[in-house]
Scaffold this motif. Sequence first.
Motif, PDB file in Angstrom:
ATOM      1  N   UNK A 143     -38.189  14.205 -29.227  1.00 21.94           N
ATOM      2  CA  UNK A 143     -38.297  14.719 -30.754  1.00 21.94           C
ATOM      3  C   UNK A 143     -37.652  13.413 -31.538  1.00 21.94           C
ATOM      4  N   UNK A 144     -38.134  13.095 -32.745  1.00 22.14           N
ATOM      5  CA  UNK A 144     -37.457  11.899 -33.483  1.00 22.14           C
ATOM      6  C   UNK A 144     -37.009  12.663 -34.945  1.00 22.14           C
ATOM      7  N   UNK A 145     -35.759  11.969 -35.428  1.00 23.81           N
ATOM      8  CA  UNK A 145     -35.325  12.592 -36.475  1.00 23.81           C
ATOM      9  C   UNK A 145     -36.386  12.697 -37.848  1.00 23.81           C
ATOM     10  N   UNK A 146     -37.616  11.969 -37.877  1.00 25.79           N
ATOM     11  CA  UNK A 146     -38.514  12.173 -39.000  1.00 25.79           C
ATOM     12  C   UNK A 146     -39.796  13.161 -38.521  1.00 25.79           C
ATOM     13  N   UNK A 147     -39.475  13.951 -37.518  1.00 24.48           N
ATOM     14  CA  UNK A 147     -40.176  15.053 -37.121  1.00 24.48           C
ATOM     15  C   UNK A 147     -41.210  14.773 -36.263  1.00 24.48           C
ATOM     16  N   UNK A 148     -41.389  13.521 -35.632  1.00 29.78           N
ATOM     17  CA  UNK A 148     -42.396  13.122 -34.644  1.00 29.78           C
ATOM     18  C   UNK A 148     -41.973  13.772 -33.512  1.00 29.78           C
ATOM     19  N   UNK A 149     -42.917  13.455 -32.290  1.00 32.17           N
ATOM     20  CA  UNK A 149     -42.709  13.684 -30.698  1.00 32.17           C
ATOM     21  C   UNK A 149     -43.330  12.776 -29.920  1.00 32.17           C
ATOM     22  N   UNK A 150     -42.724  12.528 -28.947  1.00 33.16           N
ATOM     23  CA  UNK A 150     -43.405  11.265 -27.999  1.00 33.16           C
ATOM     24  C   UNK A 150     -43.577  11.815 -26.550  1.00 33.16           C
ATOM     25  N   UNK A 151     -44.752  11.898 -26.044  1.00 33.64           N
ATOM     26  CA  UNK A 151     -44.703  12.024 -24.704  1.00 33.64           C
ATOM     27  C   UNK A 151     -43.842  11.242 -23.897  1.00 33.64           C
ATOM     28  N   UNK A 152     -43.092  11.987 -22.689  1.00 33.02           N
ATOM     29  CA  UNK A 152     -41.980  11.361 -21.868  1.00 33.02           C
ATOM     30  C   UNK A 152     -42.478  11.569 -20.301  1.00 33.02           C
ATOM     31  N   UNK A 153     -42.530  10.470 -19.507  1.00 40.09           N
ATOM     32  CA  UNK A 153     -42.800  10.696 -18.001  1.00 40.09           C
ATOM     33  C   UNK A 153     -41.923  11.689 -17.269  1.00 40.09           C
TER      34      UNK A 153
END
Length: 229
Positions: A143-153
């Motif tokens: 999760x990022x501070x601007x509300x986005x999310x990114x897949x992690x291996x």
Amino acid sequence: MTNKAAILVAGGRGTRMGSPISKQYLPIAGQPVLMRTLSVFYSVDPSIELILVLPENDFSYWEELCQHYQFTISHRLVAGGNSRFQSVRNGLNSLNPETELVAIHDGVRPFVDKKVISESFETAQQQGSAIAVIALKDSIRKLTDDGKSFYQERQNFRMVQTPQTFQVKKIKKAFAVTELQQFTDDATVYENQGWQVTLISGNPENIKITTPEDMDYAEFIAAKQSSDR
């Protein structure tokens, strides 16, 4: 023979358990959590010095429990501090001067595998440290501070357990510092000295009992272990 010790830290009040009794004293299959944890370390090597870190106000209650359950495994009580870091440091400061290796373990992880304990001491003796970890089963996202999310291996991450075992000289030096916010476990304190930790495989059953649901699962594990004997 290498002199070994295990510090079992149990200073929490267990507020998430919702019980008037702290989680470390609750029974699983008829035996309090801490007694189960102490028994596992004792079964690996009866010569291990066992140190139990508790709130000082709980000493008399613990002694009453030991009498009630006829618990006779030898161990020493050490008063905990205001944080886990301080409690572990109190335990380290109480070690016998001849102790060479120490396992630091959450007292509310009673299902650690005996093989994990043995390997942790062997690896720490050779490498300086041994941190029990397990692989993730679920997918994870950052999760990022601007509300986005990114897949992690997920294969690049591990779930950290205890025991976390160290050469005493190194871990005592590591704890001789001011407590920092990033000290989430003993491994992070060790790393603060610039040392790399060595990872070993933990066991999935080695859960940290925190919530009522954990107690239900703990009863299941205990029953399974009993039927497997």
